[in-house]
Design a protein around this motif. Structure first.
Motif, PDB file in Angstrom:
ATOM      1  N   THR A 193       0.837  -1.203   0.000  1.00  0.00           N
ATOM      2  CA  THR A 193       0.000   0.000   0.000  1.00  0.00           C
ATOM      3  C   THR A 193       0.871   1.253   0.000  1.00  0.00           C
ATOM      4  OG1 THR A 193      -0.196  -0.156   2.423  1.00  0.00           O
ATOM      5  CG2 THR A 193      -1.990  -1.075   1.105  1.00  0.00           C
ATOM      6  N   ARG A 194       1.968   1.221   0.752  1.00  0.00           N
ATOM      7  CA  ARG A 194       2.893   2.354   0.771  1.00  0.00           C
ATOM      8  C   ARG A 194       3.470   2.580  -0.632  1.00  0.00           C
ATOM      9  NH1 ARG A 194       6.692   0.369   3.649  1.00  0.00           N
ATOM     10  NH2 ARG A 194       5.826   0.935   5.674  1.00  0.00           N
ATOM     11  N   LYS A 195       3.852   1.465  -1.288  1.00  0.00           N
ATOM     12  CA  LYS A 195       4.451   1.556  -2.617  1.00  0.00           C
ATOM     13  C   LYS A 195       3.460   2.123  -3.634  1.00  0.00           C
ATOM     14  CE  LYS A 195       7.012  -1.871  -3.842  1.00  0.00           C
ATOM     15  NZ  LYS A 195       7.441  -3.240  -4.280  1.00  0.00           N
ATOM     16  N   LEU A 196       2.207   1.662  -3.588  1.00  0.00           N
ATOM     17  CA  LEU A 196       1.208   2.142  -4.534  1.00  0.00           C
ATOM     18  C   LEU A 196       0.913   3.630  -4.348  1.00  0.00           C
ATOM     19  CD1 LEU A 196      -1.292  -0.854  -4.545  1.00  0.00           C
ATOM     20  CD2 LEU A 196       0.149  -0.103  -6.446  1.00  0.00           C
ATOM     21  N   ILE A 197       0.818   4.049  -3.089  1.00  0.00           N
ATOM     22  CA  ILE A 197       0.557   5.467  -2.810  1.00  0.00           C
ATOM     23  C   ILE A 197       1.726   6.326  -3.280  1.00  0.00           C
ATOM     24  CG2 ILE A 197       0.267   7.161  -0.958  1.00  0.00           C
ATOM     25  CD1 ILE A 197      -1.248   4.934   0.594  1.00  0.00           C
ATOM     26  N   ARG A 198       2.927   5.838  -3.011  1.00  0.00           N
ATOM     27  CA  ARG A 198       4.122   6.600  -3.380  1.00  0.00           C
ATOM     28  C   ARG A 198       4.280   6.683  -4.897  1.00  0.00           C
ATOM     29  NH1 ARG A 198      10.265   5.491  -1.145  1.00  0.00           N
ATOM     30  NH2 ARG A 198      11.270   7.218  -2.256  1.00  0.00           N
ATOM     31  N   ARG A 199       3.959   5.603  -5.598  1.00  0.00           N
ATOM     32  CA  ARG A 199       4.152   5.577  -7.047  1.00  0.00           C
ATOM     33  C   ARG A 199       3.019   6.255  -7.815  1.00  0.00           C
ATOM     34  NH1 ARG A 199       6.666  -0.419  -8.516  1.00  0.00           N
ATOM     35  NH2 ARG A 199       8.515  -0.276  -7.176  1.00  0.00           N
ATOM     36  N   HIS A 200       1.988   6.703  -7.124  1.00  0.00           N
ATOM     37  CA  HIS A 200       0.873   7.383  -7.780  1.00  0.00           C
ATOM     38  C   HIS A 200       0.593   8.748  -7.139  1.00  0.00           C
ATOM     39  CE1 HIS A 200       0.293   3.143  -8.899  1.00  0.00           C
ATOM     40  NE2 HIS A 200      -0.310   3.609  -9.985  1.00  0.00           N
ATOM     41  N   THR A 222       0.442  13.665 -18.078  1.00  0.00           N
ATOM     42  CA  THR A 222       0.249  12.854 -19.282  1.00  0.00           C
ATOM     43  C   THR A 222       0.718  11.434 -18.982  1.00  0.00           C
ATOM     44  OG1 THR A 222       2.475  13.304 -20.124  1.00  0.00           O
ATOM     45  CG2 THR A 222       0.711  14.848 -20.732  1.00  0.00           C
ATOM     46  N   PRO A 223       0.273  10.435 -19.761  1.00  0.00           N
ATOM     47  CA  PRO A 223       0.748   9.052 -19.560  1.00  0.00           C
ATOM     48  C   PRO A 223       2.277   8.960 -19.615  1.00  0.00           C
ATOM     49  CG  PRO A 223      -1.157   9.055 -21.001  1.00  0.00           C
ATOM     50  CD  PRO A 223      -0.785  10.493 -20.793  1.00  0.00           C
ATOM     51  N   GLU A 224       2.908   9.750 -20.502  1.00  0.00           N
ATOM     52  CA  GLU A 224       4.366   9.720 -20.613  1.00  0.00           C
ATOM     53  C   GLU A 224       5.019  10.254 -19.341  1.00  0.00           C
ATOM     54  OE1 GLU A 224       2.293  11.037 -22.826  1.00  0.00           O
ATOM     55  OE2 GLU A 224       2.433   9.482 -24.378  1.00  0.00           O
ATOM     56  N   LYS A 225       4.458  11.343 -18.782  1.00  0.00           N
ATOM     57  CA  LYS A 225       4.999  11.913 -17.556  1.00  0.00           C
ATOM     58  C   LYS A 225       4.791  10.965 -16.381  1.00  0.00           C
ATOM     59  CE  LYS A 225       6.815  14.911 -14.798  1.00  0.00           C
ATOM     60  NZ  LYS A 225       8.276  15.093 -14.774  1.00  0.00           N
ATOM     61  N   VAL A 226       3.665  10.259 -16.366  1.00  0.00           N
ATOM     62  CA  VAL A 226       3.403   9.272 -15.313  1.00  0.00           C
ATOM     63  C   VAL A 226       4.466   8.181 -15.360  1.00  0.00           C
ATOM     64  CG1 VAL A 226       1.837   7.448 -14.552  1.00  0.00           C
ATOM     65  CG2 VAL A 226       0.926   9.693 -15.152  1.00  0.00           C
ATOM     66  N   LYS A 227       4.790   7.706 -16.578  1.00  0.00           N
ATOM     67  CA  LYS A 227       5.800   6.651 -16.732  1.00  0.00           C
ATOM     68  C   LYS A 227       7.167   7.150 -16.274  1.00  0.00           C
ATOM     69  CE  LYS A 227       7.188   2.595 -18.215  1.00  0.00           C
ATOM     70  NZ  LYS A 227       8.588   2.681 -17.769  1.00  0.00           N
ATOM     71  N   THR A 228       7.524   8.391 -16.629  1.00  0.00           N
ATOM     72  CA  THR A 228       8.805   8.960 -16.198  1.00  0.00           C
ATOM     73  C   THR A 228       8.865   9.078 -14.680  1.00  0.00           C
ATOM     74  OG1 THR A 228       8.999  10.232 -18.247  1.00  0.00           O
ATOM     75  CG2 THR A 228      10.322  10.971 -16.378  1.00  0.00           C
ATOM     76  N   TRP A 253       7.128   7.344 -12.530  1.00  0.00           N
ATOM     77  CA  TRP A 253       7.169   5.977 -11.990  1.00  0.00           C
ATOM     78  C   TRP A 253       8.606   5.460 -11.959  1.00  0.00           C
ATOM     79  CZ3 TRP A 253       3.226   2.402 -10.573  1.00  0.00           C
ATOM     80  CH2 TRP A 253       3.630   1.066 -10.486  1.00  0.00           C
ATOM     81  N   ASP A 254       9.349   5.683 -13.047  1.00  0.00           N
ATOM     82  CA  ASP A 254      10.738   5.218 -13.125  1.00  0.00           C
ATOM     83  C   ASP A 254      11.613   5.929 -12.102  1.00  0.00           C
ATOM     84  OD1 ASP A 254      10.149   3.434 -15.147  1.00  0.00           O
ATOM     85  OD2 ASP A 254      10.676   4.821 -16.760  1.00  0.00           O
ATOM     86  N   GLU A 255      11.390   7.223 -11.922  1.00  0.00           N
ATOM     87  CA  GLU A 255      12.175   7.984 -10.939  1.00  0.00           C
ATOM     88  C   GLU A 255      11.928   7.463  -9.528  1.00  0.00           C
ATOM     89  OE1 GLU A 255      10.959  11.991 -11.470  1.00  0.00           O
ATOM     90  OE2 GLU A 255      12.066  12.286 -13.352  1.00  0.00           O
ATOM     91  N   ILE A 256      10.668   7.205  -9.221  1.00  0.00           N
ATOM     92  CA  ILE A 256      10.314   6.712  -7.885  1.00  0.00           C
ATOM     93  C   ILE A 256      10.902   5.325  -7.661  1.00  0.00           C
ATOM     94  CG2 ILE A 256       8.385   5.988  -6.411  1.00  0.00           C
ATOM     95  CD1 ILE A 256       6.729   8.226  -7.747  1.00  0.00           C
ATOM     96  N   LYS A 257      10.868   4.467  -8.699  1.00  0.00           N
ATOM     97  CA  LYS A 257      11.431   3.131  -8.573  1.00  0.00           C
ATOM     98  C   LYS A 257      12.931   3.197  -8.313  1.00  0.00           C
ATOM     99  CE  LYS A 257      10.182  -0.362 -11.062  1.00  0.00           C
ATOM    100  NZ  LYS A 257       9.875  -1.254 -12.203  1.00  0.00           N
ATOM    101  N   ARG A 258      13.621   4.144  -8.947  1.00  0.00           N
ATOM    102  CA  ARG A 258      15.060   4.287  -8.697  1.00  0.00           C
ATOM    103  C   ARG A 258      15.319   4.706  -7.253  1.00  0.00           C
ATOM    104  NH1 ARG A 258      15.192   6.167 -14.109  1.00  0.00           N
ATOM    105  NH2 ARG A 258      14.840   8.340 -13.469  1.00  0.00           N
TER     106      ARG A 258
END
Length: 277
Positions: free
Chosen positions: A92-99, A110-116, A118-123
């Motif tokens: 739940t922490r991960k989902l909240i943080r990644r969104h 935009t979908p592209e900005k969301v993907k970017t 998402w990648d930054e948060i994963k790093r």
């Protein structure tokens, strides 16, 4: 103990199965490593139910997969590492943080900005996980080093190949278009032919691996999951081969009674029949 839709009942059942002396002997002798193959198997059975469009089966298979999560969490709890509630809290922490565009202040992305994002948060999460492992005295994961690190080695080879090339593509290490990948496949196929003439098994294996890797890369360029594509082809092969078997059975014959030419003719008939020809 009666069935229930409450997750707490499932946790109670798992705890009972793992209770020494009164629990299940088979469940008690299991550990993470011995259960891992079942976890993979259950995940594949979920996918199979989805591909067959069988929602009743999907319900049951999702339950089997959930049991795997509960089983692993219970074993971790017995070792004092973590328990099921912490697993839920972590996701739940991960989902909240990644969104942050849903649960935070980042809006109208935009979908592209969301993907970017998402990648930054994963790093960031990867760095935090690395520091946490060091704090706990754990060695770094073997495949967690470098830019391509973090892609699980237990993934199916085709899926992992696709993820590796996809990740490399993010920094520009990629063929610009699919046509160049197709050229690469032809090149790799020629190398397989050369290796075959040598009779060296290791060399042949290497070249076939390169060919498969290139084909997987082509699938990625077209946005196709190679595992899904191959599963479809496997099902098609089974279906058409079954048609050959049925055709021979109607003739009172078996597969080993037919010549290759006869089976190929029946294969073509099955293929045309599927296409409505």
């Amino acid at each position: 103990m009666t069935p229930s839709s409450d997750i707490a009942r499932l946790l109670e059942i798992m705890a009972a199965l793992r209770t020494p002396k009164t629990g299940c002997p088979w469940d008690l002798e299991q550990d993470f490593a011995s259960i891992a193959p079942y976890t993979l198997e259950e995940a594949y059975e979920v996918v199979d139910a989805i591909e067959r469009g069988d929602l009743a089966d999907l319900r049951d298979e999702l339950g089997d997969l959930l049991l795997q999560v509960v089983f692993h969490a219970r074993m971790a709890e017995e070792q004092g590492a973590f328990a099921f509630p912490e697993v839920v809290e972590a996701i739940t922490r991960k989902l909240i943080r990644r969104h942050p565009h849903v649960f935070g202040e980042a809006k109208d992305l935009t979908p592209e900005k969301v993907k970017t994002l998402w990648d930054e948060i994963k790093r960031e999460e990867k760095s935090e996980r690395h520091r946490a492992r060091e704090t706990m005295g754990h060695a770094p994961e073997p495949n967690d080093a470098g830019f391509l690190g973090g892609i699980p080695t237990a993934l199916p080879a085709l899926t992992r190949a696709q993820k590796l090339t996809g990740k490399a593509a993010k920094v520009g290490f990629d063929w610009p278009d699919a046509a160049q990948v197709i050229d690469k496949i032809h090149e790799e196929l020629e190398e397989v032919k050369d290796a075959s003439s040598s009779g060296e098994r290791d060399r042949i294996e290497d070249e076939i691996g390169d060919l498969l890797f290139s084909v997987t890369n082509l699938a990625r360029h077209y946005g196709i999951d190679p595992e899904t594509a191959l599963r479809r082809t496997n099902a098609k092969f089974e279906r058409r081969f079954g048609a050959i078997e049925e055709a021979l059975k109607r003739q009172g014959r078996r597969l080993d009674d037919a010549s290759l030419e006869e089976m190929e003719n029946l294969w073509v008939q099955a293929k045309l029949s599927e296409r409505g020809v």
